[in-house]
Design an enzyme around this catalytic site. Structure first.
Site, PDB file in Angstrom:
ATOM      1  N   HIS A 236       0.756  -1.257   0.056  1.00 45.66           N
ATOM      2  CA  HIS A 236      -0.201   0.097  -0.197  1.00 45.66           C
ATOM      3  C   HIS A 236       1.403   1.781   0.088  1.00 45.66           C
ATOM      4  O   HIS A 236       0.623   2.558  -0.658  1.00 45.66           O
ATOM      5  CB  HIS A 236      -1.212   0.131   1.070  1.00 45.66           C
ATOM      6  CG  HIS A 236      -1.909   1.201   1.074  1.00 45.66           C
ATOM      7  ND1 HIS A 236      -3.452   1.291   0.803  1.00 45.66           N
ATOM      8  CD2 HIS A 236      -1.614   2.441   1.746  1.00 45.66           C
ATOM      9  CE1 HIS A 236      -3.499   2.357   1.073  1.00 45.66           C
ATOM     10  NE2 HIS A 236      -2.355   2.536   1.962  1.00 45.66           N
ATOM     11  N   GLU A 237       1.558   1.418   0.837  1.00 39.97           N
ATOM     12  CA  GLU A 237       2.648   3.051   0.748  1.00 39.97           C
ATOM     13  C   GLU A 237       3.981   2.827  -0.092  1.00 39.97           C
ATOM     14  O   GLU A 237       3.446   3.908  -0.511  1.00 39.97           O
ATOM     15  CB  GLU A 237       3.492   2.835   2.636  1.00 39.97           C
ATOM     16  CG  GLU A 237       2.742   2.875   3.287  1.00 39.97           C
ATOM     17  CD  GLU A 237       1.299   3.663   3.984  1.00 39.97           C
ATOM     18  OE1 GLU A 237       1.361   4.900   3.435  1.00 39.97           O
ATOM     19  OE2 GLU A 237       0.660   3.393   4.863  1.00 39.97           O
TER      20      GLU A 237
ATOM     21  N   HIS B  68       1.711   4.364  -3.058  1.00 34.88           N
ATOM     22  CA  HIS B  68       2.063   6.108  -2.471  1.00 34.88           C
ATOM     23  C   HIS B  68       3.365   6.419  -2.953  1.00 34.88           C
ATOM     24  O   HIS B  68       3.149   6.867  -3.536  1.00 34.88           O
ATOM     25  CB  HIS B  68       1.498   6.578  -1.046  1.00 34.88           C
ATOM     26  CG  HIS B  68       0.330   5.656  -0.554  1.00 34.88           C
ATOM     27  ND1 HIS B  68      -1.102   6.629  -1.191  1.00 34.88           N
ATOM     28  CD2 HIS B  68      -0.144   5.139  -0.161  1.00 34.88           C
ATOM     29  CE1 HIS B  68      -2.156   6.586  -0.552  1.00 34.88           C
ATOM     30  NE2 HIS B  68      -1.801   5.859   0.803  1.00 34.88           N
TER      31      HIS B  68
ATOM     32  N   GLU C  97      -4.587   7.880  -2.641  1.00 30.39           N
ATOM     33  CA  GLU C  97      -5.180   6.868  -2.608  1.00 30.39           C
ATOM     34  C   GLU C  97      -5.672   5.657  -3.402  1.00 30.39           C
ATOM     35  O   GLU C  97      -5.262   4.343  -3.138  1.00 30.39           O
ATOM     36  CB  GLU C  97      -6.491   6.446  -1.730  1.00 30.39           C
ATOM     37  CG  GLU C  97      -6.689   5.382  -0.493  1.00 30.39           C
ATOM     38  CD  GLU C  97      -5.254   5.556   0.813  1.00 30.39           C
ATOM     39  OE1 GLU C  97      -4.529   6.003   0.420  1.00 30.39           O
ATOM     40  OE2 GLU C  97      -5.724   4.518   1.722  1.00 30.39           O
TER      41      GLU C  97
HETATM   42 ZN   LIG Z   1      -3.349   4.838   2.019  1.00 27.89          ZN
END
Ligand SMILES: [Zn+2]
Length: 505
Positions: free
Chosen positions: A268-269, A272, A298
């Site tokens: 997830h990160e 980003h 996001e």
């Molecule tokens: Zn996030």
């Protein structure tokens, strides 16, 4: 040379200098959440507060306002999507918005937010909401003042939402989110009645932290996070922070008894981070080199975490590698069982550990509660009981204590109201983007199964990352997918994936 040219150059230099201060503040905030000794908190709050004041002073200065006025009628603004046009439009937008907020309020909000986060950590540790309640009361009052200062047509929440998702209105979100909830509730119900249930005990075996660290890093690198321009560190509440054109920090937390927490957190990160690293470095500090909204940000993390990282094609390549890292835990588990386990859908109490489907209901709950707080319809003291009631209403479960309830998310204690909806917006945008990518790129799944992610990354870079703020989120979705924001692609994706796993269609 046209008369406006020196003004334009001054404006760009000035905005880039402000970005230097802003990125310094980011670094202090990153440090606060990863490295800072516990007792340094008060002084750190002062450091961040004074920097916030300086940044606000620059963004609202009359000199900047004067430049913007003089550039408004020049050819630079002819094309609002050109680098110059977007720069002037966005800098003016920020200037106008921020000028409405009095400097003492900005500084007090910055200070209260740092202290609020520290109080939240103490309250969470001891499981006592009362320890953060006075901080939250103060912060809610400050946010109400901020909303009033900025102004709004419909609801004060609009004024706060606009900071994170520009131009999106509460009424529009309410409509989209109710469509999402209406479609999800029967899906979640069907799954809870299904004969087959996911073998999730696989994920609860022992996963040594050192191995999780190495595996997570390897996969982050594989999908394209550039460690020569970034770092991965440990924190309590994972986040990603960009603090320079070549300095992007991602964070995670490890649980040796749960595989998914750190691994999908890292994906997830890293998603980003790949967005941050895909922005144009020569535009760093200027709007074309800045992410366009938190919802779009996001969408990039969700896309890699869920649409890629929880797909069969991804694990065709990555599962044998995972088995080498976790011989004991995964040695006898088939890839099909593992895939079912990581895609389990089950109503749960903790947002960050929630599955792809129920996750959005956690957001609907927060979205409704924070609107009520800002409108003044809900008292901070009643927050824990309101929270629990919503969990019963939407997910049919009740938190046993506040740690599993209202004390799980630091956002409100950090002054972030209007932030939560961007998580679900990210899910919706991500589904729309991946559908489009699959229609334009041949055999994307086939390339994932070979461990090849560059084609998708490059497409995202060209379609989304390199534009920065040249397009608003609304314009960007329209431009990339040819249609407006919609809940349909996400719901279709969930049915497509979960039907075969749980045995329904
Ligand atoms: Zn996030």
């Amino acid at each position: 040379m046209a008369a406006w040219e020196p003004i334009w150059q001054d404006l760009c230099a000035y905005v880039c200098e402000t970005a230097l201060l802003q990125s310094t503040k980011e670094l202090l905030e990153w440090d606060e959440r990863t490295m800072m000794p516990q007792r340094a908190g008060e002084y750190r709050a002062e450091q961040i507060s004074i920097l916030s004041g300086m940044i606000h002073h620059r963004q609202t200065s009359s000199r900047l306002g004067d430049w913007l006025a003089r550039l408004a009628e020049t050819p630079l603004t002819n094309d609002p999507h050109s680098d110059a046009g977007a720069t002037i439009r966005q800098v003016r937008r920020d200037h106008e918005r921020l000028s409405k907020v009095p400097a003492p309020l900005v500084k007090e909000l910055a200070r209260a937010s740092v202290l609020g986060q520290q109080a939240f950590v103490r309250a969470r540790k001891q499981g006592q909401f009362a320890l953060v309640e006075p901080n939250l009361q103060h912060i809610v009052a400050l946010k109400q003042q901020e909303a009033e200062a900025i102004g709004y047509e419909d609801t004060p929440y609009d004024a706060l939402l606009d900071e994170f998702e520009p131009h999106v209105k509460t009424s529009h979100l309410s409509q989209i989110f109710s469509e999402v909830a209406e479609a999800l509730v029967p899906l979640i119900h069907t799954i809870s009645e299904a004969q087959r249930q996911a073998p999730t005990q696989i994920l609860r075996r022992h996963y040594p932290e050192s191995q999780q660290r190495r595996f997570g890093r390897q996969v982050a690198e594989l999908i394209g996070f550039d460690f020569s321009r970034g770092r991965l560190d440990v924190t309590d509440h994972p986040f990603c922070a960009g603090m320079g054109p070549d300095d992007c920090r991602i964070t995670t937390r490890y649980d040796e008894r749960f595989f998914s927490s750190a691994f999908f957190g890292i994906l997830h990160e890293a998603g980003h981070g790949i967005y941050e690293q895909g922005l144009r470095t020569e535009q760093y500090g200027l709007p074309p080199g800045t992410f366009t909204s938190l919802g779009i940000h996001e969408s990039q993390s969700r896309l890699w975490e869920n649409f890629v990282g929880r797909s069969g094609a991804f694990w065709l390549h990555c599962y044998p590698i995972a088995q080498q890292f976790f011989r004991v835990a995964l040695g006898d588990a088939s890839v099909d069982d593992f895939l079912f386990a990581i895609n389990e859908v089950r109503p749960s109490l903790i947002r960050v550990d929630a599955d792809e489907a129920t996750y959005n209901l956690h957001i609907v709950i927060r979205f409704e509660i924070e609107q009520a707080l800002i409108r003044g319809d809900l008292r901070v003291g009643d927050l824990p009981s309101a929270w629990n009631a919503k969990y019963r209403q939407y997910l049919d479960i009740t938190p046993l204590d506040d740690r599993q309830g209202v004390l799980q998310d630091i956002h409100w204690s950090a002054g972030l109201f209007g932030y939560f909806p961007t998580y679900s917006l990210g899910n919706l945008y991500a589904a729309q983007f991946i559908d489009q990518a699959k229609s334009e790129l041949d055999d994307l799944d086939e390339s994932f199964s070979r461990g090849e992610f560059g084609t998708l990354r490059q497409w995202l870079r060209e379609q989304i990352h390199q534009h920065g703020q040249r397009y608003t989120p609304e314009e960007l979705v329209e431009k990339v997918t040819g249609g407006p924001l919609s809940h349909r692609p996400l719901i279709d994706h969930l049915y497509r994936k979960l039907g075969p796993l749980y045995g329904f269609s």
